[in-house]
Design an enzyme around this catalytic site. Structure first.
Site: not given
Length: 211
Positions: A138, A120
């Protein structure tokens, strides 16, 4: 969800916010890397308060490495898990200095090799610092993608791959920022604000609220 609906969703997002970006404050790829590393299980507001004090003092790998773990911890002690994050940032600084000439690499594998940097975080850096059409999924993006049916998936990697496949190319660079902001301020976890949502008529969520 069909491609016409998806196109209109992102068209509206762009119309309302033509140049979205992260709410983390940064002025270089390295500052962004540090801010994102500090942001895990913390708010952007909280991270910005810490980096507002840190970056005027140290905002390069060399300068932050010179602070050491204890010195860095002093600036970020208001952030969750600051000791672990300080150790990771210092170790990442050393690797940047030793292996990349103090520069943040524009390469996924090299980014993910840095301590404290996962998929991420690498996606955020590639997208926000370097303009790559990546999706940093997220909790907000995961929720919005599934709830609206734009890009449903069982885990973050599934959603990421689906978004890269179904988001029209012209929207791909900015899509993850629009989705984060939508999830943060409108399509909230506990009570989505469907009644004042810009895309309510396009969203396929079955349990819409009226607010």
């Amino acid at each position: 969800m069909n491609k016409e609906k998806r196109y209109e969703i992102f068209r509206r997002f762009r119309e309302d916010n033509p140049h979205p970006t992260t709410e983390l404050k940064f002025s270089s790829p390295f500052e962004l890397l540090v801010a994102v590393a500090l942001s895990a299980q913390a708010t952007d507001v909280g991270v910005n308060k810490a980096t507002d004090k840190l970056f005027p003092v140290a905002n390069t790998p060399e300068a932050i490495y010179a602070l050491g773990v204890e010195g860095l911890s002093h600036y970020i002690k208001t952030i969750n898990f600051y000791n672990t994050k300080a150790r990771n940032v210092i170790a990442a600084c050393k690797m940047l200095i030793d292996e990349h000439g103090g520069q943040v690499p524009e390469n996924r594998a090299q980014l993910e090799a840095l301590p404290g940097v996962g998929r991420k975080t690498a996606n955020v850096i590639l997208n926000t610092a370097f303009g790559h059409p990546e999706m940093a999924v997220d909790t907000h993006i995961f929720r919005v993608s599934n709830r609206t049916n734009v890009a449903p998936g069982k885990n973050v990697v599934e959603v990421e791959k689906k978004l890269l496949k179904v988001v029209p190319k012209e929207f791909r660079v900015d899509a993850h920022h629009w989705l984060i902001l939508h999830g943060r301020y409108v399509c909230k976890a506990r009570k989505p604000q469907c009644g004042s949502c810009r895309i309510e008529d396009l969203c396929e969520y079955r349990h819409k609220t009226s607010d």
